[in-house]
Design a protein around this motif. Structure first.
Motif, short mmCIF file in Angstrom:
data_model
loop_
_atom_site.label_atom_id
_atom_site.label_comp_id
_atom_site.label_asym_id
_atom_site.label_seq_id
_atom_site.Cartn_x
_atom_site.Cartn_y
_atom_site.Cartn_z
N PRO A 166 44.98 30.08 46.05
CA PRO A 166 44.55 29.96 44.64
C PRO A 166 45.52 29.06 43.88
O PRO A 166 46.63 28.77 44.33
N MET A 167 45.12 28.64 42.69
CA MET A 167 45.95 27.80 41.85
C MET A 167 47.23 28.54 41.46
O MET A 167 47.19 29.75 41.20
N PRO A 168 48.35 27.84 41.38
CA PRO A 168 49.62 28.48 40.99
C PRO A 168 49.58 29.12 39.61
O PRO A 168 50.29 30.08 39.35
N ASP A 169 48.75 28.58 38.72
CA ASP A 169 48.70 29.13 37.36
C ASP A 169 47.69 30.26 37.22
O ASP A 169 47.33 30.65 36.11
N ARG A 170 47.23 30.82 38.34
CA ARG A 170 46.27 31.92 38.33
C ARG A 170 46.78 33.15 39.06
O ARG A 170 46.13 33.66 39.98
N PRO A 171 47.95 33.66 38.69
CA PRO A 171 48.42 34.88 39.35
C PRO A 171 47.52 36.06 38.99
O PRO A 171 46.91 36.06 37.93
N GLY A 172 47.46 37.02 39.87
CA GLY A 172 46.68 38.21 39.59
C GLY A 172 46.07 38.80 40.84
O GLY A 172 46.43 38.43 41.96
N VAL A 173 45.13 39.70 40.66
CA VAL A 173 44.48 40.40 41.77
C VAL A 173 43.22 39.65 42.19
O VAL A 173 42.42 39.26 41.35
N TYR A 174 43.09 39.48 43.50
CA TYR A 174 41.93 38.81 44.09
C TYR A 174 41.30 39.73 45.13
O TYR A 174 41.98 40.55 45.74
N GLN A 175 40.00 39.55 45.36
CA GLN A 175 39.34 40.29 46.44
C GLN A 175 39.64 39.58 47.75
O GLN A 175 39.72 38.35 47.79
N TYR B 266 42.97 36.00 55.74
CA TYR B 266 41.84 36.67 55.09
C TYR B 266 41.20 35.82 53.99
O TYR B 266 41.89 35.34 53.09
N PRO B 267 39.88 35.65 54.03
CA PRO B 267 39.20 34.95 52.93
C PRO B 267 39.42 35.69 51.61
O PRO B 267 39.65 36.89 51.59
N TRP B 268 39.33 34.95 50.51
CA TRP B 268 39.55 35.53 49.19
C TRP B 268 38.55 34.96 48.19
O TRP B 268 37.94 33.93 48.42
N ARG B 269 38.41 35.68 47.09
CA ARG B 269 37.65 35.14 45.96
C ARG B 269 38.26 35.68 44.67
O ARG B 269 38.83 36.77 44.63
N GLY B 270 38.14 34.88 43.64
CA GLY B 270 38.65 35.27 42.33
C GLY B 270 37.72 36.24 41.66
O GLY B 270 36.51 36.25 41.91
N VAL B 271 38.29 37.06 40.81
CA VAL B 271 37.54 38.08 40.09
C VAL B 271 37.87 37.96 38.60
O VAL B 271 39.04 37.79 38.24
N VAL B 272 36.86 38.02 37.76
CA VAL B 272 37.10 37.96 36.32
C VAL B 272 37.23 39.38 35.79
O VAL B 272 36.28 40.16 35.83
N PHE B 273 38.43 39.73 35.35
CA PHE B 273 38.71 41.00 34.70
C PHE B 273 38.98 40.71 33.24
O PHE B 273 39.73 39.80 32.93
N ASP B 274 38.44 41.43 32.36
CA ASP B 274 38.59 41.28 30.90
C ASP B 274 38.58 39.82 30.46
O ASP B 274 39.44 39.36 29.72
N ALA C 289 39.06 44.37 50.23
CA ALA C 289 40.30 44.91 49.70
C ALA C 289 40.73 44.01 48.54
O ALA C 289 40.02 43.08 48.17
N TYR C 290 41.90 44.29 48.00
CA TYR C 290 42.43 43.53 46.88
C TYR C 290 43.88 43.19 47.16
O TYR C 290 44.60 43.99 47.76
N ALA C 291 44.32 42.00 46.75
CA ALA C 291 45.72 41.60 46.94
C ALA C 291 46.17 40.82 45.72
O ALA C 291 45.38 40.11 45.09
N TYR C 292 47.45 40.94 45.43
CA TYR C 292 48.04 40.23 44.30
C TYR C 292 48.54 38.87 44.74
O TYR C 292 49.25 38.73 45.74
N TRP C 293 48.17 37.84 43.98
CA TRP C 293 48.65 36.47 44.19
C TRP C 293 49.67 36.19 43.10
O TRP C 293 49.35 36.28 41.91
N SER C 294 50.89 35.85 43.46
CA SER C 294 51.97 35.65 42.50
C SER C 294 51.95 34.27 41.86
O SER C 294 52.67 34.02 40.90
N GLY C 295 51.15 33.39 42.38
CA GLY C 295 51.16 31.99 41.98
C GLY C 295 51.83 31.15 43.07
O GLY C 295 51.71 29.94 43.09
N VAL C 296 52.52 31.85 43.99
CA VAL C 296 53.20 31.20 45.10
C VAL C 296 52.82 31.83 46.43
O VAL C 296 52.61 31.14 47.42
#
Length: 92
Positions: free
Chosen positions: A15-24, A70-78, A38-45
């Motif tokens: 994912p993009m470095p400026d998009r830290p957060g939880v991803y599926q 593992y494949p991932w996808r972004g999720v829109v929370f709030d 499952a869900y994993a946290y991306w720190s931006g790095v």
């Protein structure tokens, strides 16, 4: 709960470095007892260990070198794409 998601991306695409957060994540394989979403946290790095709980994934910051498989996808929370903080998740 309903939320918006991006398409799935291969695990070797980060994912993009400026998009830290939880991803599926799609985890496990045909022989794995723990396969599924499952869900994993991306720190931006780098990725942290995955969890089956969104709240736990947001709090997990142990780096995992295995996440690249593992494949991932972004999720829109709030209304923000994968920019989650444990305090904003509530009781999920």
């Amino acid at each position: 709960m309903s939320y918006k998601v991006t398409p799935w991306y291969p695990g070797n695409v980060k994912p993009m470095p400026d998009r830290p957060g939880v991803y599926q994540r799609k985890v496990g394989g045909k022989q794995s007892r723990n396969r599924g979403i499952a869900y994993a946290y991306w720190s931006g790095v780098q990725w942290s260990l995955y969890s089956y709980s969104i709240t736990q994934a947001a709090r997990e910051h142990v780096v995992s070198g295995l996440q690249a498989r593992y494949p991932w996808r972004g999720v829109v929370f709030d209304d923000r794409m994968s920019r989650t903080r444990p305090e904003t998740l509530g009781d999920w």
